[in-house]
Design a protein around this motif. Structure first.
Motif, mmCIF file in Angstrom:
data_model
loop_
_atom_site.group_PDB
_atom_site.id
_atom_site.type_symbol
_atom_site.label_atom_id
_atom_site.label_comp_id
_atom_site.label_asym_id
_atom_site.label_seq_id
_atom_site.Cartn_x
_atom_site.Cartn_y
_atom_site.Cartn_z
ATOM 1 N N GLU A 53 36.702 29.890 33.544
ATOM 2 C CA GLU A 53 37.959 29.304 34.009
ATOM 3 C C GLU A 53 39.048 30.364 34.122
ATOM 4 O OE1 GLU A 53 41.290 26.017 32.511
ATOM 5 O OE2 GLU A 53 39.284 26.015 31.631
ATOM 6 N N LYS A 54 39.080 31.296 33.137
ATOM 7 C CA LYS A 54 40.093 32.352 33.136
ATOM 8 C C LYS A 54 39.791 33.435 34.179
ATOM 9 C CE LYS A 54 42.411 30.898 29.432
ATOM 10 N NZ LYS A 54 43.848 30.523 29.462
ATOM 11 N N PHE A 55 38.500 33.811 34.287
ATOM 12 C CA PHE A 55 38.131 34.971 35.095
ATOM 13 C C PHE A 55 37.903 34.663 36.573
ATOM 14 C CE2 PHE A 55 35.988 36.864 31.061
ATOM 15 C CZ PHE A 55 37.240 37.106 30.518
ATOM 16 N N ASN A 56 37.477 33.470 36.883
ATOM 17 C CA ASN A 56 37.076 33.178 38.257
ATOM 18 C C ASN A 56 38.188 32.601 39.113
ATOM 19 O OD1 ASN A 56 34.494 34.098 37.731
ATOM 20 N ND2 ASN A 56 33.716 32.073 37.183
ATOM 21 N N GLY A 57 39.377 32.474 38.546
ATOM 22 C CA GLY A 57 40.512 32.004 39.318
ATOM 23 C C GLY A 57 40.995 33.062 40.294
ATOM 24 N N ALA A 58 41.887 32.666 41.162
ATOM 25 C CA ALA A 58 42.360 33.554 42.231
ATOM 26 C C ALA A 58 42.929 34.889 41.734
ATOM 27 C CB ALA A 58 43.398 32.818 43.079
ATOM 28 N N PRO A 59 43.788 34.926 40.699
ATOM 29 C CA PRO A 59 44.373 36.222 40.328
ATOM 30 C C PRO A 59 43.331 37.264 39.929
ATOM 31 C CG PRO A 59 45.579 34.421 39.312
ATOM 32 C CD PRO A 59 44.331 33.829 39.880
ATOM 33 N N ILE A 60 42.369 36.887 39.070
ATOM 34 C CA ILE A 60 41.378 37.848 38.598
ATOM 35 C C ILE A 60 40.389 38.196 39.706
ATOM 36 C CG2 ILE A 60 39.553 38.286 36.929
ATOM 37 C CD1 ILE A 60 42.335 38.241 35.706
ATOM 38 N N ALA A 61 39.853 37.184 40.367
ATOM 39 C CA ALA A 61 38.867 37.431 41.414
ATOM 40 C C ALA A 61 39.463 38.266 42.548
ATOM 41 C CB ALA A 61 38.334 36.103 41.949
ATOM 42 N N ALA A 62 40.681 37.926 42.960
ATOM 43 C CA ALA A 62 41.327 38.680 44.033
ATOM 44 C C ALA A 62 41.649 40.098 43.586
ATOM 45 C CB ALA A 62 42.600 37.961 44.479
ATOM 46 N N GLY A 63 42.069 40.243 42.336
ATOM 47 C CA GLY A 63 42.372 41.572 41.810
ATOM 48 C C GLY A 63 41.138 42.449 41.741
ATOM 49 N N ALA A 64 40.028 41.863 41.342
ATOM 50 C CA ALA A 64 38.777 42.625 41.298
ATOM 51 C C ALA A 64 38.385 43.076 42.698
ATOM 52 C CB ALA A 64 37.669 41.781 40.672
ATOM 53 N N GLN A 65 38.460 42.163 43.657
ATOM 54 C CA GLN A 65 38.105 42.494 45.037
ATOM 55 C C GLN A 65 39.031 43.573 45.593
ATOM 56 O OE1 GLN A 65 38.368 39.210 47.797
ATOM 57 N NE2 GLN A 65 36.854 40.115 49.174
ATOM 58 N N ARG A 66 40.281 43.495 45.246
ATOM 59 C CA ARG A 66 41.253 44.483 45.716
ATOM 60 C C ARG A 66 40.895 45.882 45.224
ATOM 61 N NH1 ARG A 66 45.311 42.040 43.904
ATOM 62 N NH2 ARG A 66 45.612 43.194 41.968
ATOM 63 N N ASN A 67 40.257 45.962 44.075
ATOM 64 C CA ASN A 67 39.847 47.249 43.510
ATOM 65 C C ASN A 67 38.381 47.565 43.777
ATOM 66 O OD1 ASN A 67 42.182 48.439 41.794
ATOM 67 N ND2 ASN A 67 42.205 46.256 41.274
ATOM 68 N N ALA A 68 37.799 46.869 44.767
ATOM 69 C CA ALA A 68 36.429 47.138 45.218
ATOM 70 C C ALA A 68 35.406 46.968 44.098
ATOM 71 C CB ALA A 68 36.330 48.547 45.822
ATOM 72 N N MET A 69 35.561 45.897 43.326
ATOM 73 C CA MET A 69 34.583 45.597 42.283
ATOM 74 C C MET A 69 34.441 44.088 42.173
ATOM 75 S SD MET A 69 36.825 46.564 38.892
ATOM 76 C CE MET A 69 38.491 45.932 38.680
ATOM 77 N N ASN A 70 33.383 43.663 41.489
ATOM 78 C CA ASN A 70 33.240 42.233 41.253
ATOM 79 C C ASN A 70 33.854 41.863 39.910
ATOM 80 O OD1 ASN A 70 31.301 42.805 39.209
ATOM 81 N ND2 ASN A 70 29.623 42.716 40.688
ATOM 82 N N VAL A 71 33.889 40.574 39.621
ATOM 83 C CA VAL A 71 34.535 40.112 38.396
ATOM 84 C C VAL A 71 33.835 40.657 37.164
ATOM 85 C CG1 VAL A 71 35.070 38.067 37.003
ATOM 86 C CG2 VAL A 71 35.513 38.045 39.458
#
Length: 282
Positions: free
Chosen positions: A126-144
């Protein structure tokens, strides 16, 4: 590859950012932070009403805490993994390390290890898969999952919340330059210990978690990070830092210059020697 980078054998990144030079054979000793194991309910109750999982605890510590909270034989919680049906990412390969989210959990009358572990993992998702974390990971070219792995190192290495972002930036900078991470927190995880006593021989152990010998991130997280560490992992501040050392409590110095770093290390070693001498005299 960055030019004028000292040989790998001369760079030592330790837990909490402390650095020692292998060439001098220095040994750095860190102190473990005592954390209450359980948040107790009323004295009349036969067992605790809640179970508190602190930030940074490893899965092994969580298993032990659940065993004690539910008054089960040692090892019971770990054995329950097979039937827990945890909703973990594919990269985890069934290993919940990093996904046993640190929080305070209620211990219901019919609480079982598998149900508690499932609740922790569901909370992490619930904490990790929300938009802020998932989008932030993608922005840094990595997965969650990779973001959780970086956050677990940040959680172990940063002495304060204020330092978390800069520690994360050091990790990114080293990865981008093809430098080994050389974090003693990963050595500690490989050796299943918390008290830091890292020697040169420790850095030669055969382990996928040996970030002195192996490039890139460790294969799994090395603990269960909290939200602050996760935010640092996906949104570190800009900076060119490659080294950091906690010269004294509350003062961690970050730099991209190796010579400056050596001076910081010398100051740290002097402080450590002075403190050891004072304790011996007392």
């Amino acid at each position: 590859m960055q030019k004028n980078t000292p040989p790998r054998s001369t760079i030592r990144l330790t837990r909490r950012g402390r650095i020692a030079l292998v060439a001098t054979g220095a040994v750095v000793v860190g102190t473990a932070v005592a954390v209450p194991l359980l948040t107790l309910g009323t004295e009349e109750e036969s067992r605790p009403a809640t179970l508190a999982i602190p930030e940074g605890w490893r899965a092994s510590q969580v298993y032990t805490a659940v065993d004690k909270a539910l008054a089960l034989p040692a090892g019971s919680t770990k054995k329950s993994l097979d039937k827990a049906a945890l909703k973990l990412p594919n990269d985890a390969a069934g290993n919940p390390e990093g996904y046993l989210f640190p929080a305070t959990y209620p211990l219901q009358e019919k609480a079982t290890p598998d149900k508690l572990l499932a609740l922790m993992v569901d909370t992490a998702n619930e904490k990790f898969n929300g938009a802020p974390i998932a989008a932030g990971a993608q922005r840094n070219a990595m997965n969650v999952y990779q973001a959780v792995t970086i956050a677990s190192i940040v959680q172990a290495e940063a002495a304060t919340r204020a330092d978390m972002g800069r520690v994360a930036r050091v990790i990114f900078n080293r990865l981008e330059r093809g430098m080994p991470l050389q974090m003693d927190s990963t050595i500690n995880y490989a050796l299943n210990r918390s008290t830091l006593r890292t020697t040169e021989s420790d850095t030669r152990i055969e382990s996928p978690y040996n970030s002195y010998q192996r490039m890139g991130l460790p294969p799994t997280p090395i603990g269960n990070p909290g939200e602050e560490a996760m935010r640092a992992a996906i949104n570190p501040p800009p900076g060119n830092w490659l080294y950091f050392v906690t010269v004294r409590p509350g003062e961690t110095r970050f730099t991209a210059d190796y010579q400056e770093h050596q001076r910081n290390v010398a100051e740290f070693n002097a402080q450590t020697k002075k403190k050891s001498g004072a304790q011996a005299a007392g």
